[in-house]
Design a protein around this motif. Structure first.
Motif, PDB file in Angstrom:
ATOM      1  N   GLU A  47      39.880  60.699  30.519  1.00  0.00           N
ATOM      2  CA  GLU A  47      40.623  61.831  31.072  1.00  0.00           C
ATOM      3  C   GLU A  47      39.679  62.996  31.364  1.00  0.00           C
ATOM      4  O   GLU A  47      39.798  63.658  32.400  1.00  0.00           O
ATOM      5  CB  GLU A  47      41.708  62.270  30.088  1.00  0.00           C
ATOM      6  N   ASN A  48      38.730  63.221  30.460  1.00  0.00           N
ATOM      7  CA  ASN A  48      37.803  64.344  30.594  1.00  0.00           C
ATOM      8  C   ASN A  48      36.575  64.022  31.444  1.00  0.00           C
ATOM      9  O   ASN A  48      35.726  64.894  31.656  1.00  0.00           O
ATOM     10  CB  ASN A  48      37.349  64.795  29.204  1.00  0.00           C
ATOM     11  N   LYS A  49      36.477  62.766  31.887  1.00  0.00           N
ATOM     12  CA  LYS A  49      35.347  62.299  32.703  1.00  0.00           C
ATOM     13  C   LYS A  49      34.014  62.529  31.993  1.00  0.00           C
ATOM     14  O   LYS A  49      33.023  62.937  32.598  1.00  0.00           O
ATOM     15  CB  LYS A  49      35.364  62.960  34.074  1.00  0.00           C
ATOM     16  N   ASN A  50      34.011  62.230  30.692  1.00  0.00           N
ATOM     17  CA  ASN A  50      32.789  62.334  29.896  1.00  0.00           C
ATOM     18  C   ASN A  50      32.080  60.983  29.962  1.00  0.00           C
ATOM     19  O   ASN A  50      32.067  60.196  29.017  1.00  0.00           O
ATOM     20  CB  ASN A  50      33.142  62.706  28.443  1.00  0.00           C
ATOM     21  N   TRP A  51      31.448  60.718  31.111  1.00  0.00           N
ATOM     22  CA  TRP A  51      30.921  59.381  31.404  1.00  0.00           C
ATOM     23  C   TRP A  51      29.810  58.971  30.441  1.00  0.00           C
ATOM     24  O   TRP A  51      29.753  57.814  30.016  1.00  0.00           O
ATOM     25  CB  TRP A  51      30.423  59.325  32.843  1.00  0.00           C
ATOM     26  N   ASP A  52      28.912  59.881  30.107  1.00  0.00           N
ATOM     27  CA  ASP A  52      27.805  59.532  29.212  1.00  0.00           C
ATOM     28  C   ASP A  52      28.315  59.104  27.840  1.00  0.00           C
ATOM     29  O   ASP A  52      27.826  58.130  27.254  1.00  0.00           O
ATOM     30  CB  ASP A  52      26.844  60.719  29.069  1.00  0.00           C
ATOM     31  N   ALA A  53      29.303  59.826  27.321  1.00  0.00           N
ATOM     32  CA  ALA A  53      29.853  59.485  25.999  1.00  0.00           C
ATOM     33  C   ALA A  53      30.548  58.129  26.032  1.00  0.00           C
ATOM     34  O   ALA A  53      30.508  57.375  25.054  1.00  0.00           O
ATOM     35  CB  ALA A  53      30.817  60.571  25.539  1.00  0.00           C
ATOM     36  N   ILE A  54      31.171  57.802  27.158  1.00  0.00           N
ATOM     37  CA  ILE A  54      31.837  56.506  27.300  1.00  0.00           C
ATOM     38  C   ILE A  54      30.821  55.377  27.151  1.00  0.00           C
ATOM     39  O   ILE A  54      31.012  54.434  26.378  1.00  0.00           O
ATOM     40  CB  ILE A  54      32.549  56.413  28.665  1.00  0.00           C
ATOM     41  N   VAL A  55      29.723  55.475  27.888  1.00  0.00           N
ATOM     42  CA  VAL A  55      28.708  54.415  27.868  1.00  0.00           C
ATOM     43  C   VAL A  55      27.974  54.383  26.534  1.00  0.00           C
ATOM     44  O   VAL A  55      27.728  53.308  25.963  1.00  0.00           O
ATOM     45  CB  VAL A  55      27.711  54.607  29.027  1.00  0.00           C
ATOM     46  N   ASN A  56      27.641  55.542  26.014  1.00  0.00           N
ATOM     47  CA  ASN A  56      26.852  55.605  24.778  1.00  0.00           C
ATOM     48  C   ASN A  56      27.620  55.140  23.541  1.00  0.00           C
ATOM     49  O   ASN A  56      27.013  54.903  22.495  1.00  0.00           O
ATOM     50  CB  ASN A  56      26.334  57.031  24.562  1.00  0.00           C
ATOM     51  N   SER A  57      28.920  55.001  23.653  1.00  0.00           N
ATOM     52  CA  SER A  57      29.723  54.557  22.512  1.00  0.00           C
ATOM     53  C   SER A  57      29.723  53.041  22.364  1.00  0.00           C
ATOM     54  O   SER A  57      30.286  52.515  21.406  1.00  0.00           O
ATOM     55  CB  SER A  57      31.166  55.038  22.661  1.00  0.00           C
ATOM     56  N   ALA A  58      29.095  52.332  23.304  1.00  0.00           N
ATOM     57  CA  ALA A  58      29.091  50.876  23.264  1.00  0.00           C
ATOM     58  C   ALA A  58      27.959  50.339  22.403  1.00  0.00           C
ATOM     59  O   ALA A  58      26.833  50.847  22.448  1.00  0.00           O
ATOM     60  CB  ALA A  58      28.974  50.307  24.680  1.00  0.00           C
ATOM     61  N   ASN A  59      28.247  49.313  21.614  1.00  0.00           N
ATOM     62  CA  ASN A  59      27.210  48.581  20.896  1.00  0.00           C
ATOM     63  C   ASN A  59      26.316  47.873  21.914  1.00  0.00           C
ATOM     64  O   ASN A  59      26.782  47.437  22.960  1.00  0.00           O
ATOM     65  CB  ASN A  59      27.874  47.565  19.954  1.00  0.00           C
ATOM     66  N   ALA A  60      25.032  47.760  21.607  1.00  0.00           N
ATOM     67  CA  ALA A  60      24.072  47.194  22.556  1.00  0.00           C
ATOM     68  C   ALA A  60      24.455  45.790  23.010  1.00  0.00           C
ATOM     69  O   ALA A  60      24.246  45.424  24.166  1.00  0.00           O
ATOM     70  CB  ALA A  60      22.676  47.188  21.944  1.00  0.00           C
ATOM     71  N   ASP A  61      25.017  44.973  22.107  1.00  0.00           N
ATOM     72  CA  ASP A  61      25.409  43.617  22.470  1.00  0.00           C
ATOM     73  C   ASP A  61      26.924  43.444  22.451  1.00  0.00           C
ATOM     74  O   ASP A  61      27.443  42.333  22.284  1.00  0.00           O
ATOM     75  CB  ASP A  61      24.758  42.584  21.549  1.00  0.00           C
ATOM     76  N   GLY A  62      27.666  44.543  22.641  1.00  0.00           N
ATOM     77  CA  GLY A  62      29.121  44.492  22.632  1.00  0.00           C
ATOM     78  C   GLY A  62      29.676  43.758  23.838  1.00  0.00           C
ATOM     79  O   GLY A  62      29.002  43.576  24.858  1.00  0.00           O
ATOM     80  N   GLY A 141      25.650  55.398  10.619  1.00  0.00           N
ATOM     81  CA  GLY A 141      26.645  56.432  10.368  1.00  0.00           C
ATOM     82  C   GLY A 141      27.548  56.766  11.538  1.00  0.00           C
ATOM     83  O   GLY A 141      28.436  57.613  11.404  1.00  0.00           O
ATOM     84  N   ASN A 142      27.332  56.122  12.700  1.00  0.00           N
ATOM     85  CA  ASN A 142      28.135  56.400  13.889  1.00  0.00           C
ATOM     86  C   ASN A 142      28.905  55.156  14.321  1.00  0.00           C
ATOM     87  O   ASN A 142      28.359  54.049  14.316  1.00  0.00           O
ATOM     88  CB  ASN A 142      27.242  56.870  15.048  1.00  0.00           C
ATOM     89  N   TRP A 143      30.162  55.352  14.701  1.00  0.00           N
ATOM     90  CA  TRP A 143      30.950  54.227  15.202  1.00  0.00           C
ATOM     91  C   TRP A 143      30.454  53.786  16.574  1.00  0.00           C
ATOM     92  O   TRP A 143      30.110  54.608  17.427  1.00  0.00           O
ATOM     93  CB  TRP A 143      32.418  54.617  15.324  1.00  0.00           C
ATOM     94  N   LYS A 144      30.416  52.477  16.781  1.00  0.00           N
ATOM     95  CA  LYS A 144      30.100  51.885  18.078  1.00  0.00           C
ATOM     96  C   LYS A 144      31.122  50.792  18.368  1.00  0.00           C
ATOM     97  O   LYS A 144      31.614  50.126  17.449  1.00  0.00           O
ATOM     98  CB  LYS A 144      28.688  51.271  18.083  1.00  0.00           C
ATOM     99  N   ILE A 145      31.430  50.614  19.655  1.00  0.00           N
ATOM    100  CA  ILE A 145      32.403  49.592  20.045  1.00  0.00           C
ATOM    101  C   ILE A 145      31.693  48.245  20.161  1.00  0.00           C
ATOM    102  O   ILE A 145      30.781  48.073  20.977  1.00  0.00           O
ATOM    103  CB  ILE A 145      33.073  49.948  21.381  1.00  0.00           C
ATOM    104  N   LYS A 146      32.119  47.310  19.339  1.00  0.00           N
ATOM    105  CA  LYS A 146      31.554  45.960  19.364  1.00  0.00           C
ATOM    106  C   LYS A 146      32.271  45.095  20.397  1.00  0.00           C
ATOM    107  O   LYS A 146      31.650  44.320  21.120  1.00  0.00           O
ATOM    108  CB  LYS A 146      31.669  45.338  17.969  1.00  0.00           C
ATOM    109  N   THR A 147      33.607  45.221  20.451  1.00  0.00           N
ATOM    110  CA  THR A 147      34.396  44.462  21.419  1.00  0.00           C
ATOM    111  C   THR A 147      35.571  45.306  21.883  1.00  0.00           C
ATOM    112  O   THR A 147      36.253  45.928  21.074  1.00  0.00           O
ATOM    113  CB  THR A 147      34.943  43.148  20.804  1.00  0.00           C
ATOM    114  N   TRP A 148      35.781  45.325  23.196  1.00  0.00           N
ATOM    115  CA  TRP A 148      36.917  46.027  23.788  1.00  0.00           C
ATOM    116  C   TRP A 148      37.795  44.986  24.481  1.00  0.00           C
ATOM    117  O   TRP A 148      37.416  44.422  25.497  1.00  0.00           O
ATOM    118  CB  TRP A 148      36.438  47.081  24.775  1.00  0.00           C
ATOM    119  N   PHE A 149      38.972  44.701  23.888  1.00  0.00           N
ATOM    120  CA  PHE A 149      39.960  43.824  24.499  1.00  0.00           C
ATOM    121  C   PHE A 149      40.921  44.710  25.286  1.00  0.00           C
ATOM    122  O   PHE A 149      41.674  45.479  24.696  1.00  0.00           O
ATOM    123  CB  PHE A 149      40.738  43.048  23.432  1.00  0.00           C
TER     124      PHE A 149
END
Length: 307
Positions: A47-62, A141-149
């Protein structure tokens, strides 16, 4: 007796070894709250178009998993955000309905999120319902998304005054099936009515094809024709197979199951085939291509070629 003593020691050792992994109810609630806050914030980034935060929240092999594909999460998010930056002139309003969380140990959780996305564009507002599952892990110490269904669908909203027993909601697959069947019957009805008044389905196909062709941009050329028909055919049948698709040829096989109702409108299957042959032909001609539609058993095979 010795066996019993050994078993007692083994169970005690196992239990002792597991105790450090357990958390009291307070710790679990804190982790649950932290996980839900992370997911809620992440959803709101769109909603806020915070594109960098969207991408950076992903686990490297998610992983990203939807009804259509399984792919690397980071790559998918980068594609979504890059497209949105360049092409999306709409805005989003997101309302989170509910979050449900199960935690595992001290660093993992699965969060189920139900939320609604309103896409606001110059052409109006489109509401989309979302039911997503996030498998998340804490890294440094930071949450990362491992899988997004990810699941999306158009919601049917029942007024709150309607008793739940009357809330006849339909799953998306059956709504799509019924919509195609109704659309097909409407087309057959008009073919039958025009035929009674002296206009054959073949002639009607030419008329309708010329009308539909007005909405196609000839500057798109054959590429636009191929991509357009790839989309259109998927909306005409629940059983579609793409046989060939390249710069010069596109070939599709699909089941026009509504044609089985032709006899009830005083039409033959040949009438229905000729209607679509001419309708598709008019569009292909405008876009720099030729088309061929033939029967193959119960299926239609549509082939379009670049001129």
């Amino acid at each position: 007796m010795e066996k019993l003593i050994f078993l007692f020691i083994l169970i005690s050792a196992f239990t002792f070894g597991q105790n450090p992994q357990k958390m009291n109810s307070g710790s679990q609630e804190e982790l649950k709250k932290s996980a839900e806050t992370f997911v809620a914030d992440w959803i709101k980034y769109f909603e806020n178009k915070n594109w960098d935060a969207i991408v950076n929240s992903a686990n490297a092999d998610g992983l990203y998993i939807s009804a259509l594909e399984t792919s690397l999460l980071k790559n998918s998010l980068e594609g979504i955000t890059e497209y949105s930056k360049k092409n999306d002139n709409s805005s989003k309003k997101i309302l989170i309905d509910s979050l449900s969380t199960e935690v595992f140990g001290k660093t993992s959780a699965i969060v189920t999120a139900r939320y609604k996305t309103s896409l606001i564009s110059p052409w109006g507002t489109t509401d989309i319902a979302n039911l997503d599952n996030f498998r998340i892990e804490k890294i440094d110490g930071n949450w990362k998304i491992k899988t997004w269904f990810r699941q999306e669908y158009f919601p049917t909203i029942f007024n709150e005054n309607i008793e739940s027993v009357w809330n006849y909601r339909r799953d998306l697959i059956w709504r799509f099936n019924d919509a195609i069947f109704q659309m097909g019957n409407i087309a057959l009805f008009f073919m039958g009515e025009y035929k009674k008044n002296g206009t054959s389905p073949a002639q009607l196909g030419k008329i309708m094809g010329a009308r539909f062709a007005e909405g196609w941009n000839p500057e798109g050329g054959f590429d636009g024709l191929a991509s357009g028909f790839t989309n259109v055919i998927q909306s005409l049948s629940t059983n579609v197979e793409v046989l060939e698709l390249n710069k010069n040829t596109a070939k599709f096989k699909y089941d026009p199951f509504f044609s089985q109702m032709a006899q009830y409108y005083n039409l033959s299957k040949q009438d229905v085939l000729e209607y679509f042959q001419n309708a598709f032909g008019a569009i292909a001609d405008k876009m720099g291509g030729t088309s061929s539609l033939v029967e193959d058993g119960k299926d239609y095979v549509l082939t379009i070629n670049k001129k």
